[in-house]
Scaffold this active site. Structure first.
Site, PDB file in Angstrom:
ATOM      1  N   THR A 148       0.712  -1.309  -0.054  1.00  0.00           N
ATOM      2  CA  THR A 148      -0.118   0.021  -0.017  1.00  0.00           C
ATOM      3  C   THR A 148       0.972   1.379  -0.135  1.00  0.00           C
ATOM      4  O   THR A 148       1.617   1.374   0.650  1.00  0.00           O
ATOM      5  CB  THR A 148      -0.920  -0.045   1.254  1.00  0.00           C
ATOM      6  OG1 THR A 148      -1.702  -1.158   1.436  1.00  0.00           O
ATOM      7  CG2 THR A 148      -1.948   1.075   1.226  1.00  0.00           C
ATOM      8  N   GLY A 179       2.467  -2.889   8.181  1.00  0.00           N
ATOM      9  CA  GLY A 179       3.025  -3.235   9.589  1.00  0.00           C
ATOM     10  C   GLY A 179       4.346  -3.693   9.663  1.00  0.00           C
ATOM     11  O   GLY A 179       4.869  -4.478   8.936  1.00  0.00           O
ATOM     12  N   GLU A 194      -5.935  -6.071   4.255  1.00  0.00           N
ATOM     13  CA  GLU A 194      -6.305  -7.438   3.265  1.00  0.00           C
ATOM     14  C   GLU A 194      -7.504  -6.822   2.452  1.00  0.00           C
ATOM     15  O   GLU A 194      -8.002  -7.899   1.853  1.00  0.00           O
ATOM     16  CB  GLU A 194      -6.616  -8.388   3.987  1.00  0.00           C
ATOM     17  CG  GLU A 194      -5.425  -8.803   4.855  1.00  0.00           C
ATOM     18  CD  GLU A 194      -4.060  -9.237   3.745  1.00  0.00           C
ATOM     19  OE1 GLU A 194      -4.032  -9.152   2.599  1.00  0.00           O
ATOM     20  OE2 GLU A 194      -2.606  -8.872   4.205  1.00  0.00           O
TER      21      GLU A 194
END
Ligand SMILES: CC/C=C\C/C=C\C/C=C\C/C=C\C/C=C\C/C=C\CC/C=C/C(=O)SCCNC(=O)CCNC(=O)[C@H](O)C(C)(C)COP(=O)(O)OP(=O)(O)OC[C@H]1O[C@@H](n2cnc3c(N)ncnc32)[C@H](O)[C@@H]1OP(=O)(O)O
Ligand SMILES: Cc1cc2nc3c(=O)[nH]c(=O)nc-3n(C[C@H](O)[C@H](O)[C@H](O)COP(=O)(O)OP(=O)(O)OC[C@H]3O[C@@H](n4cnc5c(N)ncnc54)[C@H](O)[C@@H]3O)c2cc1C
Length: 609
Positions: free
Chosen positions: A83, A122, A369
Site C-alpha cells: 500500500t 505493519g 487485506e
C-alpha cells in the site's frame, strides 16, 4: 502505557514468544495459538503471515533457498509493503518504480511522488530489516505493471536505514492500545539500487540483458499472499466474535433489571426477548464463522495443491470465496462487537469490560487485506461472469453450483407452510439459493441494459454489493448445514448446533427481509412464520446460552473482561478495577488547588456580594 512503552513491550512479548516456539518446541498450529494468547498485533504477524509466504509463493527455488532459511530463523525480519499513501485498494495504480539498469544489472527503486510513499505496512516503521516491496517494473522504458521485490531496508549492524531510504512510523491509530502496538510505517526510495536477482521471479523474469519474460501462469498469483491471509481472517473473525459474545452472554445472565415481584429478585436481562434477539444471532454467527472458516481452509489447501500441479481452474472461485467471506465475516464481527458493548449497557463502555479494546483492535479488519466493499465487488464480478455463462454449456461448480439450477430457482415458490418447516435444511437452503440467484440475475439483467458494461457496473455498484453479500450468506448457511450432516461428538451437541444454525439462517431472513420479499423468495406470511420459529429457537437456546459460550474455552485472562468473568462475580470486581484507577490514588485530585478551589471560592465571593 505510552505508545513507546506499548511498542517496546510488544517487542518483548514477541521475542519471548519466538523463544518459546523454539525451546519447547511448538508446532505451527501451537504457534498460532500462542499468537492468539499474545493477543497484540506486532511485527511477527507480517513476517510470518505475509513476508515469508510472499517469498514462498513468488520466489524461484534459488530465491527461496537463499532467503527462507534467514527468514525462518528470524535472522532477517520482513514485512509486506504494498500500500502507498495514494493507493491501497487499486494495486495496479501503485506508483513506486523499479527500473532495470542493464549497465549495473540492478533495479533502481524510486518513489517519484509523495503519494507513491509506502504507507501502512505493519512492521515497516521501526522493526523490519527487509520487505517485499511492490513496484512498477520498468525495462527499456516499458512499464510492465506491478511486481514484487525483496529489499533490504536497514543496516544489519546498527539498524539505521540504508542510504536512499527514508523510513518511519505513520503515527497513532484508533483507540488507546489496540493496533498501536504495531509500527505501521512509511517508506520512500530515492534511487535505491538492488541486485536483479531480488525481483521475485517465479511468475515473470527479467534477464541479464534486460528482457522481460512474462509468466505463462495467471498474473493474479502475485496476489496469492493476500488470498492466504484473507482465508485466515475468516477463522479469526469467529474467534473475535466468540470473545465478544462470551462477555455479553455471561454478563446478560448476571445483570438484572426490572420485573421484581413482591420485593423478589429482578429479571436477568438475558431473559428479555429483545436481548435474545440481538445476542443469540451473534452467538450463532460465532459458530457459523468457525465452520465456514474450517471449510475455507480446506478450499485454500485444495487450490494450493492444484496450483502446484499447474491447475488454475479453481483460482477464481478461491479468490471470490476468500474475498467475499473475509468481507462479510469481518463486517459482521465489527458490528457484533459493538452490539455486544451495547448489550452490556453502561458497563460495556468501561475499558475493563474488555469490549472497547476488542473493538478498536478488531475494526481495521474491515479495511486491511482489502476494503470490504472493494472485495465484495470482486465477488460481484465473479457472479456476473458466472451468470453470463449460464446456458453456455459450462456448468457452474463449487459454491456457484446452485446457479446451474437457475431454471428451477428462478421460478420456484417456497413450500413453507408452518413455522417448523423453517427447520427443514432443504427448504432453508432453497430460500437462500433463490434469493442469491435472483439478486445476481437481476443485476445481470440491469447490466445488460447498458451499452458500456463498465459504466453499467459503476452505476449498479450498490446492488452488486448486495447480491455478493447474499451469495456469501448462502455459503455460510450451507456450510453450517453440511457441518450438521457430519459426525458431531457429544450428547445433545448436535441439537444445540442445529438450533444455532437455524437462528443464523432465520435472523438473516429477518434482517434482509426486503431482499427475500422483493425477489419473491418467500411471502410475507412465510416471513412471519420464520419470526415465530426464531422466537421458539431463542427459548430453546436460552438455558444453554452460557454453556455455549463456556464451550469456547476462553480463560478469564484471555477475555480480559470484568463483565465476562467465568464466576460471574462482576460487581465486587468492578469496584476493584475502579479503585485501581490512578485518579483514585489520592482523594483530592491533582488540579484541585489550581482550578477547582479558585473556581468555587470565586462563586462564594460573588454569592456574598
Ligand atoms: C489482535 C486481534 C485481536 C483479536 C482478534 C482475535 C484474534 C486475532 C488473532 C490473531 C490475528 C492475527 C492475524 C490476523 C491475520 C492477518 C492480519 C495481519 C495483519 C494484517 C496486515 C494487513 C496487510 C494488508 O493490508 S496488505 C495489503 C492488502 N491490499 C489489498 O488487499 C488490496 C486490495 N486490492 C486488490 O486486491 C486488487 O487491486 C483488486 C481489487 C482485486 C483489483 O485488482 P486488479 O485491478 O488487478 O484486478 P481486476 O479487478 O482488473 O481483476 C483482474 C482479474 O484478476 C482477478 N483477481 C483479482 N484478485 C485476485 C486474487 N487475489 N486471486 C485471484 N484472482 C484475482 C479478478 O477476479 C479478475 O479476474 P477476471 O479477469 O477473470 O474477471
Ligand atoms: C491496521 C492496518 C494495517 C495495514 N497493514 C498493511 C500492510 O501490512 N501492508 C500493506 O501493504 N498495507 C497495509 N494496510 C493497508 C490496507 O491494505 C489498505 O488500507 C486497504 O487495502 C484499503 O485501501 P485504501 O486505504 O486505499 O482505501 P481506499 O481504497 O482509499 O478506500 C476508501 C473508500 O473508498 C471506497 N472505494 C475504493 N475503491 C472503490 C471502488 N472501486 N468502488 C467502490 N468503492 C471504492 C472504499 O470502499 C472506501 O469506502 C493496512 C491498513 C490498516 C488499516
Amino acid at each position: 502505557m505510552t505508545r513507546k512503552e506499548l511498542f517496546k513491550n510488544t517487542l518483548r512479548k514477541s521475542v519471548h514468544a519466538w523463544k518459546l516456539i523454539n525451546e519447547l518446541p511448538l508446532s505451527d498450529d501451537e504457534s498460532l495459538m500462542l499468537r492468539h494468547f499474545m493477543d497484540q498485533p506486532g511485527f511477527l504477524d507480517l513476517h510470518w503471515r505475509m513476508f515469508v509466504p510472499a517469498i514462498k509463493g513468488q520466489g524461484t527455488e534459488e530465491q527461496k533457498q537463499k532467503w527462507l532459511p534467514l527468514a525462518n530463523k528470524m535472522q532477517i525480519i520482513g514485512c509486506y509493503a504494498q500500500t502507498e499513501l495514494g493507493h491501497g485498494s487499486n494495486v495496479q495504480g501503485l506508483e513506486t518504480t523499479a527500473t532495470f539498469d542493464p549497465q549495473t544489472d540492478q533495479f533502481i527503486l524510486h518513489s517519484p511522488t509523495q503519494t507513491s510513499s509506502k504507507w501502512w505496512p505493519g512492521g515497516l516503521g521501526k522493526v523490519s530489516t527487509h520487505a517485499v516491496i511492490y513496484a512498477r517494473l520498468i525495462t527499456d522504458g516499458k512499464d510492465h505493471g506491478v511486481h514484487g521485490f525483496i529489499v533490504q531496508l536497514r543496516n544489519m549492524d546498527d539498524h539505521s536505514p540504508l542510504p536512499g531510504i527514508t523510513i518511519g512510523d505513520i503515527g497513532v491509530k484508533f483507540g488507546n492500545g489496540a493496533y498501536n502496538s504495531m509500527d505501521n510505517g512509511f517508506l520512500m526510495f530515492d534511487k535505491f539500487c538492488i541486485p536483479r536477482d531480488q525481483m521475485l521471479m517465479r511468475l515473470s523474469k527479467v534477464t541479464r540483458e534486460g528482457k522481460y519474460v512474462p509468466s505463462d501462469v495467471p498474473r493474479q498469483l502475485m496476489y496469492g499472499t493476500m488470498v492466504s491471509v484473507r482465508q485466515t481472517i475468516v477463522s479469526n473473525a469467529s474467534i473475535a466474535m466468540a470473545r465478544a459474545v462470551c462477555i455479553a452472554t455471561r454478563y446478560s445472565a448476571v445483570r438484572r433489571q426490572f420485573g421484581s415481584q413482591n420485593g423478589g429478585i429482578e429479571t436477568q436481562v438475558i431473559d428479555y426477548k429483545t436481548q435474545q434477539n440481538r445476542l443469540f444471532p451473534l452467538l450463532a454467527s460465532a459458530y457459523a464463522f468457525r465452520f465456514v472458516g474450517e471449510w475455507l481452509k480446506w478450499l485454500y489447501t485444495d487450490v494450493t495443491q492444484r496450483l502446484e500441479a499447474s491447475d488454475f481452474a479453481t483460482l477464481p472461485e478461491a479468490h471470490a470465496c476468500t474475498a467475499g467471506l473475509k468481507s462479510m465475516t469481518t463486517s459482521a464481527t465489527s458490528d457484533g462487537i459493538e452490539e455486544c458493548r451495547k448489550l452490556c449497557g453502561g458497563h460495556g463502555y468501561l475499558w475493563c469490560s474488555g469490549l472497547p479494546e476488542l473493538f478498536a483492535v478488531y475494526v481495521p479488519a474491515c479495511t486491511y487485506e482489502g476494503d470490504n466493499v472493494v472485495l465484495q465487488l470482486q465477488v460481484a464480478r465473479f457472479l456476473m461472469k458466472t451468470v453470463s455463462q449460464l446456458g453456455s454449456g459450462k456448468a457452474p461448480a463449487g459454491t456457484t453450483a446452485y446457479m446451474g439450477r437457475a431454471k428451477h430457482l428462478l421460478q420456484c415458490r417456497s413450500s413453507i407452510r408452518k413455522a417448523e418447516d423453517w427447520l427443514n435444511p432443504a427448504m432453508v437452503l432453497e430460500t437462500f439459493e433463490a434469493r442469491a440467484l435472483r439478486m445476481a440475475v437481476s443485476c445481470a439483467n440491469n447490466l445488460s441494459k447498458f451499452e458500456n458494461q463498465e459504466q453499467g457496473f459503476s452505476e449498479l455498484l450498490a446492488d452488486l454489493v448486495e447480491a455478493a453479500i447474499a451469495h456469501c450468506q448462502l455459503i455460510v448457511v450451507s456450510k453450517f448445514i453440511v457441518k450438521l450432516e457430519g459426525e458431531i461428538k457429544g450428547k445433545g451437541v448436535k441439537n444445540q448446533l442445529k438450533n444455532l444454525c437455524y437462528i443464523y439462517a432465520l435472523h438473516l431472513i429477518h434482517k434482509h427481509l426486503g431482499d427475500f420479499l422483493s425477489t419473491n423468495s418467500i411471502t410475507s406470511e412465510q416471513a412471519s412464520l420464520a419470526n415465530h420459529q426464531l422466537r421458539s429457537l431463542y427459548t430453546q437456546v436460552r438455558p444453554n446460552a452460557v454453556a455455549l459460550v463456556d464451550a469456547f474455552d476462553y480463560t478469564d485472562h484471555y477475555l480480559g473482561s470484568v463483565l465476562g468473568r467465568y464466576d460471574g462475580n462482576v460487581y465486587p470486581k468492578l469496584f476493584e478495577e475502579a479503585l485501581k484507577d490512578p485518579l483514585n490514588d489520592t482523594v483530592v485530585p491533582d488540579g484541585y488547588h489550581e482550578y477547582i478551589r479558585p473556581l468555587i471560592k470565586q462563586h462564594l465571593r460573588s454569592a456574598r456580594l
